[in-house]
Design a protein around this motif. Structure first.
Motif, mmCIF file in Angstrom:
data_model
loop_
_atom_site.group_PDB
_atom_site.id
_atom_site.type_symbol
_atom_site.label_atom_id
_atom_site.label_comp_id
_atom_site.label_asym_id
_atom_site.label_seq_id
_atom_site.Cartn_x
_atom_site.Cartn_y
_atom_site.Cartn_z
ATOM 1 N N ALA A 169 0.780 -1.218 0.200
ATOM 2 C CA ALA A 169 -0.148 -0.189 0.065
ATOM 3 C C ALA A 169 0.767 1.205 0.025
ATOM 4 O O ALA A 169 0.616 2.419 -0.851
ATOM 5 C CB ALA A 169 -0.920 -0.196 1.162
ATOM 6 N N ARG A 170 2.042 1.107 0.532
ATOM 7 C CA ARG A 170 2.998 2.338 0.745
ATOM 8 C C ARG A 170 3.970 2.353 -0.101
ATOM 9 O O ARG A 170 4.678 3.143 -0.275
ATOM 10 C CB ARG A 170 3.492 2.474 2.076
ATOM 11 C CG ARG A 170 2.401 2.717 3.183
ATOM 12 C CD ARG A 170 3.035 2.765 4.737
ATOM 13 N NE ARG A 170 4.376 3.294 4.773
ATOM 14 C CZ ARG A 170 5.322 2.290 5.362
ATOM 15 N NH1 ARG A 170 5.228 0.989 5.372
ATOM 16 N NH2 ARG A 170 6.304 2.954 5.593
ATOM 17 N N GLY A 171 4.293 1.015 -0.860
ATOM 18 C CA GLY A 171 5.541 0.862 -1.712
ATOM 19 C C GLY A 171 6.791 0.989 -1.139
ATOM 20 O O GLY A 171 7.789 1.446 -1.554
ATOM 21 N N ILE A 172 6.747 0.614 0.135
ATOM 22 C CA ILE A 172 7.945 0.702 0.978
ATOM 23 C C ILE A 172 8.106 -0.652 1.712
ATOM 24 O O ILE A 172 7.380 -1.387 1.968
ATOM 25 C CB ILE A 172 7.951 1.651 2.231
ATOM 26 C CG1 ILE A 172 7.424 3.153 1.912
ATOM 27 C CG2 ILE A 172 9.077 1.822 3.243
ATOM 28 C CD1 ILE A 172 8.853 3.727 1.153
ATOM 29 N N LYS A 173 9.699 -0.938 1.780
ATOM 30 C CA LYS A 173 9.903 -2.249 2.428
ATOM 31 C C LYS A 173 10.487 -1.884 3.992
ATOM 32 O O LYS A 173 11.194 -0.946 3.952
ATOM 33 C CB LYS A 173 11.104 -2.872 1.499
ATOM 34 C CG LYS A 173 11.345 -4.343 2.412
ATOM 35 C CD LYS A 173 12.150 -5.183 1.002
ATOM 36 C CE LYS A 173 11.996 -6.687 1.616
ATOM 37 N NZ LYS A 173 12.735 -7.378 0.531
ATOM 38 N N ASP A 174 9.800 -2.351 4.990
ATOM 39 C CA ASP A 174 10.236 -1.969 6.320
ATOM 40 C C ASP A 174 10.947 -3.118 6.880
ATOM 41 O O ASP A 174 11.018 -4.244 6.568
ATOM 42 C CB ASP A 174 8.965 -1.688 7.007
ATOM 43 C CG ASP A 174 7.975 -0.552 6.445
ATOM 44 O OD1 ASP A 174 8.512 0.648 6.464
ATOM 45 O OD2 ASP A 174 6.848 -0.942 6.306
ATOM 46 N N ILE A 278 18.820 1.357 -0.705
ATOM 47 C CA ILE A 278 18.204 1.743 -1.802
ATOM 48 C C ILE A 278 17.948 0.273 -2.572
ATOM 49 O O ILE A 278 16.620 0.349 -3.127
ATOM 50 C CB ILE A 278 19.319 2.433 -2.791
ATOM 51 C CG1 ILE A 278 19.544 3.867 -2.264
ATOM 52 C CG2 ILE A 278 18.471 2.685 -4.021
ATOM 53 C CD1 ILE A 278 20.760 4.626 -2.956
ATOM 54 N N GLY A 279 18.580 -0.596 -2.402
ATOM 55 C CA GLY A 279 18.218 -1.950 -2.732
ATOM 56 C C GLY A 279 16.871 -2.405 -2.316
ATOM 57 O O GLY A 279 16.112 -3.044 -3.168
ATOM 58 N N HIS A 280 16.474 -2.060 -1.193
ATOM 59 C CA HIS A 280 14.980 -2.566 -0.566
ATOM 60 C C HIS A 280 14.117 -1.898 -1.310
ATOM 61 O O HIS A 280 13.140 -2.362 -1.743
ATOM 62 C CB HIS A 280 14.971 -1.693 0.759
ATOM 63 C CG HIS A 280 15.799 -2.860 1.781
ATOM 64 N ND1 HIS A 280 16.072 -2.275 2.996
ATOM 65 C CD2 HIS A 280 16.504 -3.990 1.689
ATOM 66 C CE1 HIS A 280 17.019 -3.255 3.730
ATOM 67 N NE2 HIS A 280 17.119 -4.331 2.810
ATOM 68 N N GLN A 281 14.299 -0.365 -1.817
ATOM 69 C CA GLN A 281 13.459 0.061 -2.760
ATOM 70 C C GLN A 281 13.381 -0.289 -4.186
ATOM 71 O O GLN A 281 12.112 -0.307 -4.881
ATOM 72 C CB GLN A 281 13.600 1.538 -2.716
ATOM 73 C CG GLN A 281 13.127 2.424 -1.385
ATOM 74 C CD GLN A 281 11.559 1.951 -1.110
ATOM 75 O OE1 GLN A 281 11.341 1.212 -0.132
ATOM 76 N NE2 GLN A 281 10.653 2.482 -1.668
ATOM 77 N N VAL A 288 12.997 -5.957 -8.053
ATOM 78 C CA VAL A 288 14.149 -6.478 -8.331
ATOM 79 C C VAL A 288 14.577 -7.286 -7.317
ATOM 80 O O VAL A 288 14.349 -7.155 -6.076
ATOM 81 C CB VAL A 288 15.188 -5.429 -8.574
ATOM 82 C CG1 VAL A 288 16.804 -6.106 -8.945
ATOM 83 C CG2 VAL A 288 14.705 -4.490 -9.558
ATOM 84 N N SER A 289 15.139 -8.559 -7.725
ATOM 85 C CA SER A 289 15.430 -9.208 -6.381
ATOM 86 C C SER A 289 16.809 -8.906 -5.744
ATOM 87 O O SER A 289 17.642 -8.039 -6.194
ATOM 88 C CB SER A 289 15.975 -10.919 -7.233
ATOM 89 O OG SER A 289 17.137 -10.592 -7.903
ATOM 90 N N HIS A 290 16.600 -9.431 -4.382
ATOM 91 C CA HIS A 290 17.774 -9.098 -3.491
ATOM 92 C C HIS A 290 19.217 -8.954 -4.113
ATOM 93 O O HIS A 290 20.089 -8.304 -3.876
ATOM 94 C CB HIS A 290 17.617 -9.761 -2.321
ATOM 95 C CG HIS A 290 16.511 -9.408 -1.396
ATOM 96 N ND1 HIS A 290 16.316 -10.026 -0.216
ATOM 97 C CD2 HIS A 290 15.891 -8.227 -1.263
ATOM 98 C CE1 HIS A 290 15.271 -9.444 0.296
ATOM 99 N NE2 HIS A 290 14.823 -8.446 -0.126
ATOM 100 N N GLY A 291 19.600 -10.383 -4.767
ATOM 101 C CA GLY A 291 20.711 -10.214 -5.263
ATOM 102 C C GLY A 291 21.197 -9.299 -6.276
ATOM 103 O O GLY A 291 22.277 -8.848 -6.484
ATOM 104 N N MET A 366 18.813 2.064 6.440
ATOM 105 C CA MET A 366 20.268 1.968 5.946
ATOM 106 C C MET A 366 20.864 2.896 4.934
ATOM 107 O O MET A 366 21.925 3.367 5.010
ATOM 108 C CB MET A 366 20.414 0.582 5.222
ATOM 109 C CG MET A 366 20.063 -0.606 6.206
ATOM 110 S SD MET A 366 20.319 -2.159 5.409
ATOM 111 C CE MET A 366 19.804 -3.322 6.731
ATOM 112 N N VAL A 367 19.947 3.766 4.527
ATOM 113 C CA VAL A 367 20.207 4.871 3.730
ATOM 114 C C VAL A 367 20.852 5.915 4.510
ATOM 115 O O VAL A 367 21.758 6.711 4.337
ATOM 116 C CB VAL A 367 18.959 5.212 2.605
ATOM 117 C CG1 VAL A 367 19.313 6.675 2.051
ATOM 118 C CG2 VAL A 367 18.762 4.311 1.520
ATOM 119 N N ARG A 368 19.922 6.250 5.422
ATOM 120 C CA ARG A 368 20.209 7.189 6.458
ATOM 121 C C ARG A 368 21.298 6.849 7.223
ATOM 122 O O ARG A 368 21.917 7.751 7.915
ATOM 123 C CB ARG A 368 18.945 7.415 7.237
ATOM 124 C CG ARG A 368 17.742 7.883 6.728
ATOM 125 C CD ARG A 368 17.919 9.209 5.798
ATOM 126 N NE ARG A 368 18.162 9.993 6.618
ATOM 127 C CZ ARG A 368 17.305 11.029 7.113
ATOM 128 N NH1 ARG A 368 16.131 10.749 7.021
ATOM 129 N NH2 ARG A 368 17.504 12.212 8.037
#
Length: 388
Positions: A169-174, A278-281, A288-291, A366-368
């Motif tokens: 719903a938020r387009g965020i990975k927490d 950034i990878g989480h986003q 996009v897969s984690h790897g 992690m970005v912060r």
């Protein structure tokens, strides 16, 4: 004098060299568990004998198999897993697969500890990134249910108490943290990994390289994670290409699995940076897969950070026996050596998505905590354009 704190995982045993069915049976007996729910990737459960062999070894102790996990761990799938655990009246979970089932179970264990019934209630437990970049992680009580993990990729999720869960719903990975979410035992059986698709095996290998690199280059680096990360890179530099050349080389695969363990000593203990964040986003927005997120981001993040951690980056180059070469170039060439994508375009990210990815990434912890401070979306956009 510096101050520091190293927090060990609530993890009792790492087993390698023992076939998974035999090792799982032994761990179940040690725990005294009577009802084991197996949570597995669909591939492992339906296209291989791995899950069936574990079920056979457990006999009547195995009370079901849950295969409802989905990539990037959408929050509703966590609740589905919780429901399956409750319906099975399980007292232990055996997780077989990569980061997706492992993170699903981590978050499910948090739900079970806090008696969470639905996705809205779970959201209250996500790690919050404050305006100053600090983090607030809600307290989570102990869990009566733990997981035994048989990993089949090199993602390293088995060596962490942090779960990444997507909120569509938020387009965020927490992030969700629970001490008891960590696997009480991890079983490294290289034979089960031969079923893992080559692209997934190799790309998650780069993910583990990313763990090691961002550990060494962290703004809060520590001596033990530094030492294990350096050795991890040395192992990966020879063993990961060997697994591409000879996919059934079980010794090389085991060396990679041990390298993952060594690379993961920084997980949750030192602050990672923008490659992970950034990878989480990229996962939440672009699927996009984690790897692959590490493949396409890590070199650009290293270049963007070089102004503030050049000495640490030299340590990365030295681990690959490339003293004097830029770490970004070393990593970029290694990614190409194992045949993985090298740009955002290669993994299907559209130029029109870059602003959305940049804005969402500002909420990522992690970005912060990136070594070179990131406080606005335009800085993230710079990195994305470098990776484009």
């Amino acid at each position: 004098m510096n101050e520091g704190l190293f927090q060990f995982l609530a993890q009792e045993r790492i087993i390698w060299g023992t076939p998974a069915p035999q090792a799982v049976r032994r761990e179940i007996d040690i725990l005294g568990a009577r009802r084991a729910l197996i949570v597995a990737s669909t591939t492992m459960a339906t296209r291989t004998n791995v899950v069936d062999d574990i079920k056979e070894a457990l006999g009547e102790t195995a009370v079901g198999v849950f295969t409802g996990c989905r990539e990037h761990t959408p929050i509703d799938t966590v609740i589905d897993c919780v429901t399956a655990v409750r319906n099975a009246q399980a007292d232990v979970i055996v997780t077989v697969g990569g980061g997706t089932p492992i993170d699903t179970v981590k978050a499910a264990i948090l739900c079970l500890a806090e008696e969470i019934q639905n996705a809205d209630a779970l959201k209250d437990y996500r790690v919050i990134v404050n305006d100053d970049g600090s983090r607030t992680a809600p307290a989570v009580g102990p869990s009566s249910i733990r997981q035994i993990i048989v990993p089949t990729t090199l993602s390293g999720a088995e060596f962490s108490s942090l779960a990444g869960v997507s909120d569509p719903a938020r387009g965020i990975k927490d992030g969700y943290f629970s001490r008891d979410s960590a696997g009480i035992a991890v079983i490294l059986d290289s034979a089960v990994t031969v079923h893992t698709p080559e692209w997934l095996w190799l790309s998650t290998g780069i993910r583990a390289v990313d763990h090691a690199v961002e550990t060494i280059c962290s703004r809060s680096a520590q001596p033990l994670p530094d030492a294990t990360a350096i050795h991890a890179l040395k192992l990966f530099s020879s063993a990961l290409p060997r697994t591409k050349e000879a996919p059934y080389d079980l010794d090389a695969r085991q060396q990679c699995q041990l390298a993952v363990w060594l690379a993961a000593f920084g997980l949750g203990r030192v602050e990672y940076g923008a490659s992970h964040g950034i990878g989480h986003q990229l996962g939440a927005i672009g699927g996009v897969s984690h790897g692959h997120t590490s493949c396409v981001l890590l070199p650009s993040v290293l270049r963007w950070n070089a102004a503030v951690n050049a000495d640490q980056q030299e340590t990365v180059s030295a681990a690959f026996e490339r003293c004097g070469d830029a770490a970004a170039d070393v990593i970029e060439e290694f990614i190409a050596l194992v045949g993985q994508p090298g740009s955002l375009r290669d993994v299907g990210i559209k130029e029109g998505q870059l602003d959305v990815i940049a804005e969402g990434s500002l909420e990522n912890m992690m970005v912060r905590s990136n070594p070179r401070p990131i406080i606005k979306a335009s800085q993230i956009r710079e990195i994305l354009e470098m990776a484009w």
